[in-house]
Write a protein that holds these residues in place. Structure first.
Motif, PDB file in Angstrom:
ATOM      1  N   UNK A   1       0.691  -1.330   0.006  1.00 12.63           N
ATOM      2  CA  UNK A   1       0.111   0.083  -0.027  1.00 12.63           C
ATOM      3  C   UNK A   1       0.773   1.159   0.022  1.00 12.63           C
ATOM      4  N   UNK A   2       1.848   1.126   0.828  1.00 10.59           N
ATOM      5  CA  UNK A   2       2.840   2.250   0.659  1.00 10.59           C
ATOM      6  C   UNK A   2       3.534   2.737  -0.746  1.00 10.59           C
ATOM      7  N   UNK A   3       3.926   1.640  -1.040  1.00  8.91           N
ATOM      8  CA  UNK A   3       4.655   1.572  -2.625  1.00  8.91           C
ATOM      9  C   UNK A   3       3.607   2.123  -3.362  1.00  8.91           C
ATOM     10  N   UNK A   4       2.432   1.755  -3.540  1.00 12.46           N
ATOM     11  CA  UNK A   4       1.350   2.039  -4.394  1.00 12.46           C
ATOM     12  C   UNK A   4       0.877   3.716  -4.131  1.00 12.46           C
ATOM     13  N   UNK A   5       1.069   4.175  -2.993  1.00 13.45           N
ATOM     14  CA  UNK A   5       0.521   5.458  -2.756  1.00 13.45           C
ATOM     15  C   UNK A   5       1.942   6.288  -3.010  1.00 13.45           C
ATOM     16  N   UNK A   6       2.950   5.752  -2.508  1.00 14.29           N
ATOM     17  CA  UNK A   6       4.192   6.552  -3.128  1.00 14.29           C
ATOM     18  C   UNK A   6       4.349   7.000  -4.538  1.00 14.29           C
ATOM     19  N   UNK A   7       3.920   5.686  -5.414  1.00 14.54           N
ATOM     20  CA  UNK A   7       4.222   5.790  -6.669  1.00 14.54           C
ATOM     21  C   UNK A   7       3.272   6.938  -7.260  1.00 14.54           C
ATOM     22  N   UNK A   8       2.217   6.985  -6.796  1.00  5.40           N
ATOM     23  CA  UNK A   8       0.849   7.830  -6.919  1.00  5.40           C
ATOM     24  C   UNK A   8       1.333   9.097  -6.881  1.00  5.40           C
ATOM     25  N   UNK A   9       2.060   9.464  -5.725  1.00  7.80           N
ATOM     26  CA  UNK A   9       2.475  10.820  -5.485  1.00  7.80           C
ATOM     27  C   UNK A   9       3.411  11.254  -6.616  1.00  7.80           C
ATOM     28  N   UNK A 188      11.526  12.664 -17.566  1.00 10.77           N
ATOM     29  CA  UNK A 188      10.188  12.654 -16.796  1.00 10.77           C
ATOM     30  C   UNK A 188       9.479  11.506 -17.099  1.00 10.77           C
ATOM     31  N   UNK A 189       9.557  10.945 -18.495  1.00 11.68           N
ATOM     32  CA  UNK A 189       8.753   9.962 -18.937  1.00 11.68           C
ATOM     33  C   UNK A 189       9.339   8.898 -18.253  1.00 11.68           C
ATOM     34  N   UNK A 190      10.757   8.705 -18.178  1.00 11.13           N
ATOM     35  CA  UNK A 190      11.187   7.278 -17.590  1.00 11.13           C
ATOM     36  C   UNK A 190      10.969   7.388 -16.145  1.00 11.13           C
ATOM     37  N   UNK A 191      10.911   8.331 -15.277  1.00  9.23           N
ATOM     38  CA  UNK A 191      10.572   8.345 -13.912  1.00  9.23           C
ATOM     39  C   UNK A 191       8.965   7.608 -14.021  1.00  9.23           C
ATOM     40  N   UNK A 192       8.222   8.392 -14.565  1.00  9.00           N
ATOM     41  CA  UNK A 192       6.786   8.024 -14.619  1.00  9.00           C
ATOM     42  C   UNK A 192       6.760   6.546 -15.143  1.00  9.00           C
ATOM     43  N   UNK A 193       7.763   5.957 -15.892  1.00  6.89           N
ATOM     44  CA  UNK A 193       7.342   4.416 -16.542  1.00  6.89           C
ATOM     45  C   UNK A 193       7.770   3.647 -15.250  1.00  6.89           C
ATOM     46  N   UNK A 194       8.776   3.908 -14.511  1.00  2.00           N
ATOM     47  CA  UNK A 194       9.316   3.206 -13.444  1.00  2.00           C
ATOM     48  C   UNK A 194       8.175   3.132 -12.243  1.00  2.00           C
ATOM     49  N   UNK A 195       7.678   4.262 -12.141  1.00  6.79           N
ATOM     50  CA  UNK A 195       6.363   4.345 -11.177  1.00  6.79           C
ATOM     51  C   UNK A 195       5.447   3.409 -11.925  1.00  6.79           C
ATOM     52  N   UNK A 196       5.110   3.274 -12.904  1.00  5.06           N
ATOM     53  CA  UNK A 196       4.066   2.580 -13.374  1.00  5.06           C
ATOM     54  C   UNK A 196       4.139   0.799 -13.248  1.00  5.06           C
ATOM     55  N   UNK A 197       5.642   0.446 -13.190  1.00  7.80           N
ATOM     56  CA  UNK A 197       5.894  -0.833 -13.008  1.00  7.80           C
ATOM     57  C   UNK A 197       5.557  -1.055 -11.426  1.00  7.80           C
ATOM     58  N   UNK A 198       6.040  -0.124 -10.666  1.00  5.63           N
ATOM     59  CA  UNK A 198       5.536  -0.362  -9.214  1.00  5.63           C
ATOM     60  C   UNK A 198       4.042  -0.481  -8.877  1.00  5.63           C
ATOM     61  N   UNK A 199       3.353   0.292  -9.596  1.00  2.11           N
ATOM     62  CA  UNK A 199       1.942   0.360  -9.614  1.00  2.11           C
ATOM     63  C   UNK A 199       1.115  -1.175 -10.154  1.00  2.11           C
ATOM     64  N   UNK A 200       1.868  -1.517 -11.011  1.00  5.97           N
ATOM     65  CA  UNK A 200       1.403  -2.673 -11.518  1.00  5.97           C
ATOM     66  C   UNK A 200       1.484  -3.934 -10.635  1.00  5.97           C
ATOM     67  N   UNK A 201       2.873  -3.852  -9.816  1.00  2.00           N
ATOM     68  CA  UNK A 201       3.128  -4.722  -8.841  1.00  2.00           C
ATOM     69  C   UNK A 201       2.511  -4.764  -7.775  1.00  2.00           C
ATOM     70  N   UNK A 202       2.219  -3.483  -7.319  1.00  2.00           N
ATOM     71  CA  UNK A 202       1.387  -3.416  -6.031  1.00  2.00           C
ATOM     72  C   UNK A 202      -0.081  -3.804  -6.307  1.00  2.00           C
ATOM     73  N   UNK A 203      -0.465  -3.386  -7.683  1.00  2.00           N
ATOM     74  CA  UNK A 203      -2.021  -3.674  -7.747  1.00  2.00           C
ATOM     75  C   UNK A 203      -2.272  -5.138  -7.729  1.00  2.00           C
ATOM     76  N   UNK A 204      -1.388  -6.011  -8.324  1.00  2.00           N
ATOM     77  CA  UNK A 204      -1.592  -7.437  -8.331  1.00  2.00           C
ATOM     78  C   UNK A 204      -1.690  -7.626  -6.750  1.00  2.00           C
ATOM     79  N   UNK A 205      -0.691  -7.298  -5.910  1.00  2.00           N
ATOM     80  CA  UNK A 205      -0.432  -7.581  -4.699  1.00  2.00           C
ATOM     81  C   UNK A 205      -1.822  -7.310  -3.806  1.00  2.00           C
TER      82      UNK A 205
END
Length: 332
Positions: A1-9, A188-205
């Protein structure tokens, strides 16, 4: 949940800066707000979503991958209605008239209809990839070429009013080298893309731990989080007066989002992802088509004022998204 929220911010913070930079690039390159919004800003802000869909498809979660893509399109179209609320002078679709945005909206509808056709067709894949996947990519590229042709030689022009905002209304004061500006945007695109991977992993969890269906997590969880760049960049563009950039960014981002299914089909190794979609995913595709049709009608009609100072299409878009979200949540 923390990773999900941090990536969102982080996605929201970086996305805020992308709108200003895209507006500068639109002025400096001469391509115009609508075209830069649909291509550069649209694809750049969507990178988190495509990483999320592809990574979850590779993990064997087709419903989350597809619902993330189509839920993102629905949410981002609704964000344009939110931006209409933020722009108090006149209906946003009236002020941001652009033939490029009309053409892109039409291509978007085509891109969303094709996966439904594949869904109802017999299962077929070559090396695990449905033949429709390269077709989706080709339609997208033809759509971009068509948008450039419309920009260069429009055959339809919007009627000018005192509230119409032209792309050339503002001058650019940023004289930094174009190469540097593109490099910053790429970072900026690279940072957003990395966050997308984190969001996907956290979403499955989250889906597994909370017992929530992948379709709900995808359409109302990861889709909204990975769509935050579109929300913040659209609001930022409206506040800067770059109205065609705001509308073009949403429509172009939605076009790019439609390619998430193509990327997911390649990543999904258990056959064609189109035939693995559930009815919940098809619901979000259908809702997105309906909302895009309403947006297109609003761009054509260009109502000056509607309920609460916004257009009727904006009222319908917000109502449809809220209704769709409530229905899906009730189904669990």
């Amino acid at each position: 949940m923390i990773l999900f929220g941090g990536a969102a911010v982080l996605i929201a913070l970086v996305g805020t800066r992308m709108a200003g930079l895209a507006d500068t690039l639109a002025d400096r390159t001469g391509f115009g707000e609508a075209l830069v919004g649909s291509v550069l800003l649209g694809a750049g802000t969507s990178i988190a979503g495509i990483v999320t869909s592809a990574s979850t498809a590779a993990s064997g979660a087709p419903d989350l991958a597809v619902s993330n893509a189509m839920g993102g399109i629905a949410a981002q179209t609704m964000f344009l209605a939110v931006a209409d609320v933020a722009y108090r002078k006149v209906n946003l679709e009236h002020a941001a008239a652009s033939p490029v945005n009309l053409g892109q909206s039409t291509v978007l509808i085509i891109l969303m209809v094709l996966p439904i056709m594949a869904w109802v067709s017999p299962p077929f894949a070559i090396l695990g990839v449905n033949p429709l996947t390269p077709v989706l990519v080709m339609v997208y590229l033809v759509g971009l070429h068509n948008a450039h042709r419309i920009k260069q030689r429009p055959m339809w022009l919007p009627r000018k009013t005192d509230a119409t905002r032209d792309e050339d209304d503002d001058e650019c004061d940023d004289r930094r080298p174009l190469a540097l500006l593109f490099a910053i945007f790429g970072g900026m695109v690279a940072v957003v893309g990395l966050c997308g991977y984190v969001v996907g992993t956290a979403g499955l969890e989250l889906s597994g731990r909370l017992g929530i269906s992948q379709g709900v997590v995808g359409a109302l969880g990861t889709a909204i989080v990975t769509s935050l760049p579109e929300l913040v960049t659209t609001i930022a563009a409206v506040r800067k007066g770059a109205l065609q950039l705001a509308v073009g960014g949403i429509i172009g981002g939605n076009m790019f989002d439609a390619l998430f299914i193509a990327a997911s089909d390649v990543a999904y190794r258990e056959g064609s992802i189109y035939n693995a979609m559930s009815e919940r995913s098809v619901f979000w595709i259908s809702l997105s088509i309906l909302m895009t049709g309403i947006l297109l009608l609003g761009l054509l009609r260009r109502e000056r004022q509607g309920p609460g100072g916004i257009g009727w299409e904006s009222v319908l878009l917000i109502g449809l998204w809220l209704g769709g979200a409530a229905l899906q949540i009730s189904l669990g």
